[in-house]
Scaffold this active site. Structure first.
Site, PDB file in Angstrom:
ATOM      1  N   ASP A 172      -2.226  -1.833  -3.324  1.00 38.99           N
ATOM      2  CA  ASP A 172      -2.887  -0.683  -3.667  1.00 38.99           C
ATOM      3  C   ASP A 172      -2.477   0.412  -4.550  1.00 38.99           C
ATOM      4  O   ASP A 172      -2.690   1.648  -4.969  1.00 38.99           O
ATOM      5  CB  ASP A 172      -3.254   0.150  -2.351  1.00 38.99           C
ATOM      6  N   GLU A 221       0.966   4.699 -12.527  1.00 38.66           N
ATOM      7  CA  GLU A 221      -0.427   4.766 -12.122  1.00 38.66           C
ATOM      8  C   GLU A 221      -0.905   6.036 -12.995  1.00 38.66           C
ATOM      9  O   GLU A 221      -0.429   7.140 -13.225  1.00 38.66           O
ATOM     10  CB  GLU A 221      -0.728   5.238 -10.792  1.00 38.66           C
ATOM     11  N   HIS A 226      -5.152   2.963  -5.566  1.00 36.06           N
ATOM     12  CA  HIS A 226      -4.461   3.910  -4.880  1.00 36.06           C
ATOM     13  C   HIS A 226      -5.504   4.605  -3.766  1.00 36.06           C
ATOM     14  O   HIS A 226      -5.470   6.072  -4.204  1.00 36.06           O
ATOM     15  CB  HIS A 226      -3.859   4.904  -5.591  1.00 36.06           C
ATOM     16  N   ARG A 242       4.254   2.293  -2.274  1.00 40.06           N
ATOM     17  CA  ARG A 242       4.358   2.733  -3.575  1.00 40.06           C
ATOM     18  C   ARG A 242       4.614   1.553  -4.477  1.00 40.06           C
ATOM     19  O   ARG A 242       5.494   0.806  -4.369  1.00 40.06           O
ATOM     20  CB  ARG A 242       5.699   3.722  -3.757  1.00 40.06           C
ATOM     21  N   VAL A 287       1.017  -1.222   0.057  1.00 40.38           N
ATOM     22  CA  VAL A 287      -0.196   0.104   0.106  1.00 40.38           C
ATOM     23  C   VAL A 287       0.846   1.380  -0.225  1.00 40.38           C
ATOM     24  O   VAL A 287       0.476   2.271   0.241  1.00 40.38           O
ATOM     25  CB  VAL A 287      -1.003  -0.209   1.246  1.00 40.38           C
TER      26      VAL A 287
END
Ligand code: NAD
Length: 314
Positions: free
Chosen positions: A260, A265, A284, A236, A234
């Site tokens: 996540d 992204e 995210h 990076r 969760v």
């Protein structure tokens, strides 16, 4: 006539509205320019006298600092500040203020949610029901959590919070953090990286992305985990070598991954992790709650104003 008002910029607009930040900065006397440096990296002339910048997703490299010679402060809207070329910022005497601690509870809760979802194979079970089925046939039977070791890579705010809420579920919680000397609540032992990797049935990442931590979990680290381990990230995406992760999931070396964050992204439509049967991926959103959103929308601007006012009170 040039404006006597100090200039602030918002470097780019993310999923979050910039209106509250603009209102706070303008109320404090700033002239505010909302830019789109994620799409066009050229800083317009009107914004080049900015003293304060609030960062979004756009990377703020040397060209950015070159274009803004008066810049003194960069505030981020995240705990990470990997979108800022920190060496250049330091060399130019620019204060970089990350947004820390606003979503510690949310991110720890999301990490635990992903751990439990992978361990209980929640998404596949629920999808089977939604598809009209009602079957107990798991690809791999879930494990009893009280027989497992949870390993935390990074023991800062979020790692500690996760240790506190997850400790009752697991046999053992261990952690590696080179800057921490006391285990603290919920952590049974501080360990070396090799010890962490070889003992973690579930490995959860809670360290920042820096040049030193980029790809800190690659093929060798995944191979060092116990067979059938779960990886949760969760923090990076770039902490993990995603090709190596896909290979470990494909080979069944890992039970699953709860992610996540992904390297790059939003991920490409054909990113193999998007639809991998052993991966549960959320977009995210670990930081989000009604409460934390208030902090993300307003706190960076409030901190910038507080810094500006204290700098000018001296
Ligand atoms: N997914 C999300 O929505 C979301 C939201 C907030 C934060 N985050 C991520 O979570 C990360 C952690 O947040 P935090 O508030 O706990 O930060 P923190 O600064 O409190 O903790 C980070 C810890 O990592 C440790 N660390 C640094 N280098 C390390 C290394 N090489 N090995 C092991 N540990 C190392 C530090 O000593 C520190 O204790 C942030 O950097 C950010 O990337 C994600």
């Amino acid at each position: 006539m040039t404006s006597a008002r100090p200039v602030a910029i918002i470097t780019d607009v993310t999923d979050l509205s910039v209106d509250p930040a603009v209102e706070i900065l303008e109320s404090a006397g700033f002239a505010v320019h909302v830019l789109a440096l994620d799409r066009d990296p050229i800083v317009p002339d009107a914004a080049r006298s900015a003293v304060v910048a609030l960062a979004g997703y756009a990377f703020l490299g040397r060209e950015f600092f070159d274009a803004l010679p008066d810049l003194r402060y960069v505030g981020t809207a995240s705990a990470g500040f990997d979108m800022v070329d920190i060496d250049t910022a330091r060399a130019r005497d620019v204060v970089v203020q990350p947004l820390v601690g606003v979503a510690t509870q949310e991110v720890a809760a999301h990490a635990l949610t992903l751990i439990l979802a992978v361990e209980r194979d929640l998404v596949a079970a629920a999808r089977g029901v939604a598809d009209g089925g009602w079957s107990e046939s798991y690809a791999a039977l879930p494990r009893r959590l009280s027989e497992l070791t949870l390993g935390l890579y990074g023991l800062g705010r979020i790692g500690r919070q996760l240790a506190a809420i997850a400790r009752p579920l697991f046999a053992r919680v261990i952690a590696h953090d080179p800057y921490v000397t006391r285990a603290g609540d919920g952590v049974d032992a501080l360990v070396t990286v090799p010890e962490l990797l070889s003992a973690s049935d579930v490995l959860s990442l809670h360290l920042p992305l820096t040049p030193a931590t980029h790809g800190v979990v690659a093929a060798a680290e995944l191979a060092a985990l116990p067979a059938g381990a779960t990886l949760v990230n969760v923090s990076r995406g770039e902490l993990v070598d995603s090709d190596a992760l896909v290979a470990a999931l494909d080979a069944g070396r890992l039970r699953g991954a709860g992610l996540d964050v992904l390297g790059g992204e939003p991920p490409r439509a054909d990113d193999p992790l998007r639809m991998h049967p052993r991966a549960i991926v959320t977009p995210h959103v670990a930081y989000l709650s009604e409460r934390s959103l208030e902090g993300y929308l307003r706190q960076p601007a409030r901190s910038a104003v507080a810094w500006w006012e204290s700098a000018h009170a001296r």
